[in-house]
Enzyme design. Sequence first.
Site, short mmCIF file in Angstrom:
data_model
loop_
_atom_site.label_atom_id
_atom_site.label_comp_id
_atom_site.label_asym_id
_atom_site.label_seq_id
_atom_site.Cartn_x
_atom_site.Cartn_y
_atom_site.Cartn_z
N HIS A 67 0.83 -1.20 0.00
CA HIS A 67 0.00 0.00 0.00
C HIS A 67 0.87 1.26 0.00
O HIS A 67 0.46 2.31 -0.49
CB HIS A 67 -0.92 0.03 1.23
CG HIS A 67 -2.03 -0.96 1.18
ND1 HIS A 67 -1.88 -2.27 1.58
CD2 HIS A 67 -3.31 -0.83 0.76
CE1 HIS A 67 -3.02 -2.91 1.42
NE2 HIS A 67 -3.90 -2.07 0.92
N ASP B 48 -3.82 -6.38 -7.88
CA ASP B 48 -4.11 -5.66 -6.65
C ASP B 48 -4.44 -4.22 -7.04
O ASP B 48 -4.30 -3.83 -8.22
CB ASP B 48 -2.92 -5.73 -5.70
CG ASP B 48 -3.32 -5.65 -4.23
OD1 ASP B 48 -4.45 -5.19 -3.93
OD2 ASP B 48 -2.51 -6.06 -3.37
#
Length: 347
Positions: free
Chosen positions: A187, A259
Site C-alpha cells: 500500500h 491488486d
Amino acid sequence: MMSPEEIRAALAQSFVVGLQGPTPLAEELEMVGDKGLGGVILFKRNCEGPEQVWRLNRDLRRAAEQAGNPTLFAMVDQEGGTVARLKGDFTHDPDFCELGDKDEKALYDHGLRLGRELSLAGFNWNLAPVLDVHGLPDGVMARRSLGSDPQVVGRLGAAYIKGQQKAGVLACGKHFPGLGRTTKDTHKERPIVDLSAPELAAMELIPFERAIQAESAGIMVCHAVFSSIDPTLPASLSPKISEGLLRRQMGFKGLILSDDLEMGALAANLDPAGAAVKAYQAGVDLLLICHRAEYALAALDELVDKALKRQISQERIQKGLKRILTYKENLPARFPELAELNQALKA
C-alpha cells in the site's frame, strides 16, 4: 474482426472500480451502465449496514442489467478481523491467523457460511482467501495468513475456496506469488523479494497450486518485485509472472486480478491509468482501481487506442473477455430479497 465499439465493450469488462460513498452517484451508475465497466468493489466508506449494502449492490447490478451488459462483478474484501469492510449486523469473523489451527471442514464451513451471507447481500465475489505463507516474525501478512506451513495454508485455503464458491460467491487467492516473507506494505512501498525460484516453489507457490486444484475463480497478483523471475517489473505488470509463471507453468485457467493499481508500490513510478494498461498487456484479466474511477476511463481509452493500432491483438482481447464472461454466465442469476438477508442475519 471486432468493430471499435466491440473492442471498447470487451475491454471495459476488465475494469473493476471503487465508489465514493454509500449511495451510487449518477456518474457511477453510468460507468457500470452506459460505459459498461465490468465490476465494482466496496470498502468501509461504502458500507453502513446490511440493508444499505443490499440496496447499493441492487442499484449497481440493476444499472448494468438495464444497459444490456453482462452481470456486474460485485466485489468486497471480507477476510475478517483486520480486513473486514462490512459493518453493523453482518457476521464479524476473526483474522485468518486465528483459523490456522482448524481442520478442513471448519474452513469449508466458514467459507460456505460467509459466502451465503455475502450472496444474500448482493455480492458475487469476495477477494479471499489470503494464501501468503507467514514466513517472518514481523511479516506484513502476519495476522492475515493461515500460518507458516505452506501445506497447511494450501490445504485450509483450498477448503475455504470450495466452501465460498459452493455458496455462489467467487473466491480469489492472494497475493501471488506471495508476500509472506516481506515486511514492506505494498500500500505504501514496493517490496523486493530476493528468493530463488526453488525457494519460492518450496513455500510461496504451494498454496496457490492448491488453489488452482480447488478451481479458485481468481488469483490476485501483487505489486512486489520477485527478482529471480523478473528483476525489473512488479509482479502485477510482469508478463513473466502472469503469463509465464501463473498461466503456462502452473496451469491456471481462471481470472487473474491485479491488486489495487493506485497503491504506493506503483504510484511512485507510474500513474494508475498507465499501470492498468501495462497490467493488461502483461496478461491481467481484471484491473482494480479502487479510489478514483476516472483512471479506469483514461486507461480504457488508451487500451482501445492501442487495440485500434494493433498494439494489442484482438485474440488477446477475445480470450480475456471469454474468461470473464464464462464466470459471469455461471453466477446465480436471481438477486436476493432483502427479507432473505435479514432472516439469515437473525439466525
